[in-house]
Design a protein around this motif. Structure first.
Motif, PDB file in Angstrom:
ATOM      1  N   VAL A 115       0.838  -1.209   0.000  1.00 33.57           N
ATOM      2  CA  VAL A 115       0.000   0.000   0.000  1.00 33.57           C
ATOM      3  C   VAL A 115       0.868   1.252   0.000  1.00 33.57           C
ATOM      4  O   VAL A 115       0.643   2.186  -0.795  1.00 33.57           O
ATOM      5  CB  VAL A 115      -0.943  -0.013   1.220  1.00 33.57           C
ATOM      6  CG1 VAL A 115      -1.669   1.331   1.338  1.00 33.57           C
ATOM      7  CG2 VAL A 115      -1.942  -1.153   1.109  1.00 33.57           C
ATOM      8  N   LEU A 116       1.870   1.281   0.860  1.00 36.56           N
ATOM      9  CA  LEU A 116       2.747   2.456   0.923  1.00 36.56           C
ATOM     10  C   LEU A 116       3.514   2.635  -0.392  1.00 36.56           C
ATOM     11  O   LEU A 116       3.740   3.771  -0.834  1.00 36.56           O
ATOM     12  CB  LEU A 116       3.730   2.309   2.086  1.00 36.56           C
ATOM     13  CG  LEU A 116       3.124   2.377   3.497  1.00 36.56           C
ATOM     14  CD1 LEU A 116       4.203   2.146   4.543  1.00 36.56           C
ATOM     15  CD2 LEU A 116       2.428   3.716   3.721  1.00 36.56           C
ATOM     16  N   VAL A 118       1.134   4.135  -2.903  1.00 36.94           N
ATOM     17  CA  VAL A 118       0.874   5.534  -2.540  1.00 36.94           C
ATOM     18  C   VAL A 118       2.061   6.408  -2.935  1.00 36.94           C
ATOM     19  O   VAL A 118       1.890   7.488  -3.527  1.00 36.94           O
ATOM     20  CB  VAL A 118       0.604   5.647  -1.023  1.00 36.94           C
ATOM     21  CG1 VAL A 118       0.602   7.112  -0.590  1.00 36.94           C
ATOM     22  CG2 VAL A 118      -0.720   4.989  -0.670  1.00 36.94           C
ATOM     23  N   SER A 156       2.196   6.661  -6.857  1.00 35.20           N
ATOM     24  CA  SER A 156       1.123   7.460  -7.466  1.00 35.20           C
ATOM     25  C   SER A 156       1.222   8.928  -7.085  1.00 35.20           C
ATOM     26  O   SER A 156       0.919   9.813  -7.893  1.00 35.20           O
ATOM     27  CB  SER A 156      -0.244   6.903  -7.055  1.00 35.20           C
ATOM     28  OG  SER A 156      -0.392   6.934  -5.650  1.00 35.20           O
ATOM     29  N   SER A 157       1.659   9.188  -5.858  1.00 37.06           N
ATOM     30  CA  SER A 157       1.742  10.580  -5.406  1.00 37.06           C
ATOM     31  C   SER A 157       3.061  11.235  -5.757  1.00 37.06           C
ATOM     32  O   SER A 157       3.193  12.458  -5.700  1.00 37.06           O
ATOM     33  CB  SER A 157       1.530  10.649  -3.889  1.00 37.06           C
ATOM     34  OG  SER A 157       2.581   9.988  -3.204  1.00 37.06           O
ATOM     35  N   SER A 172       5.760  11.002  -4.024  1.00 37.36           N
ATOM     36  CA  SER A 172       6.344  11.509  -2.778  1.00 37.36           C
ATOM     37  C   SER A 172       7.761  10.977  -2.599  1.00 37.36           C
ATOM     38  O   SER A 172       7.945   9.781  -2.339  1.00 37.36           O
ATOM     39  CB  SER A 172       5.479  11.091  -1.585  1.00 37.36           C
ATOM     40  OG  SER A 172       6.131  11.372  -0.371  1.00 37.36           O
TER      41      SER A 172
END
Length: 429
Positions: free
Chosen positions: A25-26, A29, A32-33, A35
């Motif tokens: 999940v991380l 995330v 996609s972001s 970060s």
């Protein structure tokens, strides 16, 4: 309800699965972001976990092999154990490379490749049969090697070790300690104490597996994704079909033929297989594999302490059998170079013998270039496959680790040394 019961931790396997789920999940995330902070955090945590495992490899391998040499004094069938280990290594490698050749011939991944020829590049590292002789002669007592490279005007020095050289040195020292008699007993006693200490440290590190596996898996999602699979989809499918056939068909058949329960084996060996998948390193997984083989699969420590470290450097059904077979056919098909029956036999020979010749080096790439050079195929073809190599390396390493746990188990079973399979015993307990 007592306080200890209220806060009881779930089983270790459940913790690992939860860590993997959180890591995935991380990773998605972060990808996609975009970060960078989250991506860097996953990479750093994962790298630190593998670094901790690697730091234990040298002392664990050295002390375990010396202890195993001392313990072999009490075994009457030591020669048969060693011979059986080599025979089963060769049998499983022969089956695995045969599966790779069939899949490469039927699926023809090189014909259906969508990768550009501009991606072809000769790799910096190539395999050589002389590597086997170099690997047998230790550079120093621990097989340590230092290399310095220049990048952007700055010099960087890295310290690495050759596990095969470490094994050779440990075997020589263990044999010498046994042969000198009473004079060697204090050293063997000290070695046994050191081994117990390093195993305790290992248990502490393995307890971090849920966090480490989650970070490594999340980092893999961030760094590689799955986009590059489109151009080499047929090749990736062929490799993973081969890996699945070996893991879920060949290995279970070998287990049944030798009176071992596949369900109980996979339940017991899963922590090591799983860690191999996410860490992409048989050497980093070695301490966990050894714990699994001894404590869960019931292989005597006197034999496992020798067989498992040796297998971690020379028993690679994923990297040294399935992958180079399919990859060699891919390169030949891509460049339109016909292969004959003798070429197929050469691929089999390289796969069965080559993993020992490249022990201590980067297995898959060196094995591939060794196979290509033996067949006279362009080494630049290896560069076509580098884009998805990390994704394939996960599956290859998982198969490697499974074989490294299974072959000593089969040998011990055939010699009447195998204890009870204990899938309920936590590796880090």
């Amino acid at each position: 309800m007592t306080q200890s019961a209220r806060f009881r931790m779930p089983p270790f396997g459940v913790q690992v699965f939860v860590g993997m789920g959180v890591g995935l999940v991380l990773g998605f995330v972060a990808r996609s972001s975009g970060s960078p902070a989250l991506a860097d955090a996953l990479r750093i945590v994962g790298d630190l976990f593998v670094q901790l495992l690697k730091a234990l490899v040298i002392p664990l391998v050295f002390t375990a092999i010396v202890a195993s040499i001392a313990a072999l004094r009490d075994l009457n069938n030591a020669a048969r154990l060693v011979a059986g280990t080599f025979v089963w290594f060769a049998i499983s490698a022969l089956i695995a490379v045969s599966i790779g050749l069939v899949l490469g011939t039927v699926l023809q991944p090189g014909v259906h490749a969508g990768v550009s020829a501009a991606a072809a590049a000769r790799p910096d590292t190539a395999g050589s049969w002389l590597d086997f002789l170099r690997g047998l002669v230790p550079v120093n007592i621990l097989g340590l090697e230092a290399s310095t490279s220049l990048k952007d005007g700055a010099a960087t020095t890295k310290l690495s070790f050759n596990v095969l050289q470490l094994i050779v040195a440990a075997v020589a020292i263990g044999v010498a300690a046994v042969r000198v008699g009473a004079a060697g007993e204090p050293f063997l006693a000290f070695n046994a104490s050191a081994l117990a200490i390093f195993r305790r440290i290992l248990r502490w590190v393995v307890r971090l597996t849920p966090i480490g596996t989650g970070a490594l898996l999340g980092s893999a999602v961030v760094r590689y994704g799955w986009q590059s699979l489109s151009a080499l989809g047929t090749f990736a499918i062929a490799v993973y079909i081969g890996l699945a056939l070996v893991l879920f068909v060949v290995y279970p058949l070998l287990m049944v033929a030798n009176g071992i329960s596949p369900r109980r084996f996979f339940a017991a060996a899963w922590p090591a297989i799983q860690l191999g998948f996410v860490s992409r390193s048989s050497i980093a997984t070695l301490p966990v594999t050894e714990e699994v083989v001894e404590q869960r699969l019931g292989v005597p420590r006197s034999y496992a302490a020798f067989a498992v470290p040796f297998a971690a450097t020379t028993k690679m059904d994923g990297c040294a059998a399935i992958y180079p077979a399919i990859a060699a056919l891919f390169v030949a098909q891509y460049y339109g170079i016909p292969l004959h029956a003798t070429d197929y036999l050469l691929i089999v020979m390289v796969s069965v013998l080559g993993s020992a010749a490249t022990a201590g080096l980067t297995g898959a790439l060196v094995m591939l270039t060794l196979t290509l050079s033996t067949l006279g195929l362009p080494l630049e073809g290896a560069g076509l496959l580098l884009a998805i190599d990390p994704i394939l390396d996960m599956g290859r390493t998982a198969i490697n680790v499974a074989g490294q746990a299974l072959m000593p188990t089969i040998v011990a079973k055939r010699q009447g040394l195998l204890g009870e399979l204990r899938e309920d015993v936590a590796v880090a307990a």
